[in-house]
Scaffold this active site. Structure first.
Site, mmCIF file in Angstrom:
data_model
loop_
_atom_site.group_PDB
_atom_site.id
_atom_site.type_symbol
_atom_site.label_atom_id
_atom_site.label_comp_id
_atom_site.label_asym_id
_atom_site.label_seq_id
_atom_site.Cartn_x
_atom_site.Cartn_y
_atom_site.Cartn_z
ATOM 1 N N GLU A 42 -9.473 -11.452 2.004
ATOM 2 C CA GLU A 42 -8.492 -10.708 1.628
ATOM 3 C C GLU A 42 -8.727 -8.951 1.859
ATOM 4 O OE1 GLU A 42 -5.387 -11.932 1.684
ATOM 5 O OE2 GLU A 42 -6.065 -13.332 0.060
ATOM 6 N N HIS A 43 -7.630 -8.549 2.490
ATOM 7 C CA HIS A 43 -7.794 -6.860 2.868
ATOM 8 C C HIS A 43 -9.120 -6.855 3.912
ATOM 9 C CE1 HIS A 43 -4.687 -5.493 0.334
ATOM 10 N NE2 HIS A 43 -4.803 -6.809 -0.491
ATOM 11 N N ASP A 45 -8.742 -8.189 7.208
ATOM 12 C CA ASP A 45 -8.094 -8.093 8.708
ATOM 13 C C ASP A 45 -7.742 -6.699 9.234
ATOM 14 O OD1 ASP A 45 -5.829 -7.544 7.062
ATOM 15 O OD2 ASP A 45 -4.405 -9.012 7.958
ATOM 16 N N GLY A 135 9.177 -12.607 -0.661
ATOM 17 C CA GLY A 135 8.618 -11.530 -1.584
ATOM 18 C C GLY A 135 7.377 -12.358 -2.593
ATOM 19 N N GLY A 137 4.566 -13.313 -1.450
ATOM 20 C CA GLY A 137 2.996 -13.315 -1.057
ATOM 21 C C GLY A 137 2.529 -14.515 -0.193
ATOM 22 N N SER A 140 6.755 -14.604 3.970
ATOM 23 C CA SER A 140 8.081 -14.913 4.184
ATOM 24 C C SER A 140 8.362 -13.907 5.584
ATOM 25 C CB SER A 140 8.778 -14.573 3.119
ATOM 26 O OG SER A 140 8.677 -13.393 2.573
ATOM 27 N N ASP A 181 -1.376 -12.463 9.146
ATOM 28 C CA ASP A 181 -0.169 -13.348 8.688
ATOM 29 C C ASP A 181 0.635 -13.834 10.016
ATOM 30 O OD1 ASP A 181 -1.023 -12.666 6.117
ATOM 31 O OD2 ASP A 181 0.911 -11.364 5.847
ATOM 32 N N TYR A 231 -0.673 -0.602 -0.667
ATOM 33 C CA TYR A 231 -1.161 -1.239 0.578
ATOM 34 C C TYR A 231 -1.819 -0.184 1.602
ATOM 35 C CZ TYR A 231 -1.867 -4.480 4.283
ATOM 36 O OH TYR A 231 -2.684 -5.282 5.416
HETATM 37 C C1 GAF Z 1 -0.821 -8.829 3.559
HETATM 38 C C2 GAF Z 1 -0.966 -8.306 5.051
HETATM 39 F F1 GAF Z 1 0.204 -8.391 5.516
HETATM 40 C C3 GAF Z 1 -2.176 -8.796 5.559
HETATM 41 O O1 GAF Z 1 -2.221 -8.117 7.152
HETATM 42 C C4 GAF Z 1 -3.280 -8.701 4.935
HETATM 43 O O2 GAF Z 1 -3.942 -7.640 4.865
HETATM 44 C C5 GAF Z 1 -3.098 -9.228 3.524
HETATM 45 O O3 GAF Z 1 -2.086 -8.506 2.703
HETATM 46 C C6 GAF Z 1 -4.291 -8.795 2.620
HETATM 47 O O4 GAF Z 1 -5.346 -9.788 2.964
HETATM 48 O O5 GAF Z 1 -0.442 -10.186 3.408
#
Ligand code: GAF
Length: 388
Positions: A42-43, A45, A135, A137, A140, A181, A231
């Site tokens: 997570e976080h 990419d 929305g 997570g 969508s 995503d 973010y």
């Molecule tokens: C959101 C972002 F769209 C993804 O690119 C990713 O950074 C994610 O948060 C966190 O892992 O879904």
């Protein structure tokens, strides 16, 4: 439920609406693209690291037909979106901007049109229907972007498709997201999670179809307003850390590098970087564990990931922490963590199939809000559907 069934129901709904709105005319094309759940990574990419998501049987469907000239009409059947649920506009000449506006949901369509990598998009009429909670997570928005792009072209250039959809999110939804995503929505594979190297964009499918194992998604049904501003802030903090470390991205940094520059960065920047560096390593280990069927090891890494997102990256919230703690109290649960950007949305839990009833009842009882559960399986990516 089966993938096919969900798609078929949505296509039928979208086709009916299309015929009602466009005076009996039948739609000529139907496509769908899935939402996703991220198992770990997570976080990472946008730091060029690894992620391990899978595509869901929850999908967004687009049915449509070319229209004359430059005119565009798009209708959504989704209930919980900003009104109006129909937009009409003219395509600008090729290369001219198509600015975002209101209603918000139409911006994903406009963004895709703007960044479409092919000759000018002709006018079109389209209806959108979705089973991905908006929305929540579960991506969508990526599923809508990818479905829309696929309705314009399915020429096989999957990387170009994912990148154009990511750009749409940057310019038309103001979210500077990474590639995860959109990539998994395009490339998802039935019975597999995808280990994606977000630097080389090499995808390694990891088998995930054990009848003794269940993947449970729990929607907290909360979304904190922090999401929008936090973010981009996280992304900036990571870039700052990489620059202090003199690396192109945090993917290139080790914990030893980080400890060596600790006195040059503030505590918050240090903690953000530490999460990312450790999470990238955890994701690689988790993919290896999954390949070996070592679910206990995988689950332990999931919990470490959650704790790091809570304590170092600070993107969890009380509701997600509650859901994870409740899940971890159930015998037969291997691991649980928040999934996606954070500040609300969903958790993902890996557990023994025989524990599913117990787990749902226990989480429901312990959670202070009202959760929604999805028992899910890794599914296919975007595809063109037959209209027979
Ligand atoms: C959101 C972002 F769209 C993804 O690119 C990713 O950074 C994610 O948060 C966190 O892992 O879904």
């Amino acid at each position: 439920y089966s993938n096919l069934c969900v798609c078929a129901v949505l296509v039928a709904e979208a086709r009916r609406t299309y015929e009602e709105v466009f005076g009996g005319e039948a739609a000529k094309v139907a496509v769908c693209a899935p939402g996703r759940v991220n198992l770990i990574g997570e976080h990472t990419d946008y730091n060029h690291g690894f992620v391990l998501p899978m595509a869901l049987p929850l999908v967004t469907v687009v049915v449509g037909s070319p229209a004359s000239g430059q005119s565009v009409t798009v209708v959504t059947t989704a209930k919980d979106v900003e009104e109006p649920r129909r937009v009409d506009f003219n395509l600008p000449s090729y290369g001219s901007p198509l600015s975002p506006g209101s209603p918000g949901w139409a911006n994903y369509v406009k963004g895709v049109v703007q960044h479409y990598r092919a000759p000018p998009v002709p006018g079109f009429r389209a209806v959108i229907a979705t089973s991905v909670p908006l929305g929540g997570g579960l991506s969508s928005s990526a599923s809508l972007e990818v479905a829309f792009y696929t309705s314009c072209s399915n020429d096989g250039d999957n990387v170009a498709k994912a990148l154009a959809c990511q750009l749409a999110e940057h310019t038309h939804a103001s979210v500077p997201c990474g590639i995860m995503d959109q990539f998994v929505s395009v490339l998802g594979r039935e019975a597999h999670a995808l280990l994606i190297d977000c630097r080389s964009l090499v995808v390694t499918p990891v088998p995930l179809a054990d009848p003794g194992l269940v993947i449970l998604i729990t929607n907290s049904n909360v979304k904190h307003s922090l999401t929008g501003s936090e973010y981009p802030t996280r992304r900036r903090q990571c870039e700052e850390a990489a620059s202090i470390l003199r690396k192109a991205s945090l993917r290139d940094a080790t914990l030893k590098d980080l400890e060596g520059t600790k006195n040059q960065m503030d505590d918050v920047t240090y903690r953000r970087a530490r999460h990312v560096i450790e999470e990238i390593e955890r994701t690689v280990q988790a993919a290896e564990a999954l390949k070996r069927g070592a679910y206990r090891e995988f689950g332990k890494l999931m919990v470490e990931s959650h704790n790091s997102l809570r304590d170092l990256y600070e993107v969890s919230c009380r509701e997600l922490d509650e859901l994870v703690s409740a899940a971890m109290e159930v015998e037969g649960v291997f691991g649980s963590r928040m999934t996606g950007g954070g500040f609300g949305g969903c958790t993902v839990t890996l557990l023994q199939a025989h524990a599913i009833d117990r787990a749902i009842l226990h989480i429901q009882e312990r959670y202070s809000g009202s959760p929604t559960f999805y028992i899910t399986v890794p599914s296919e990516g975007a595809r063109v559907l037959s209209l027979s």
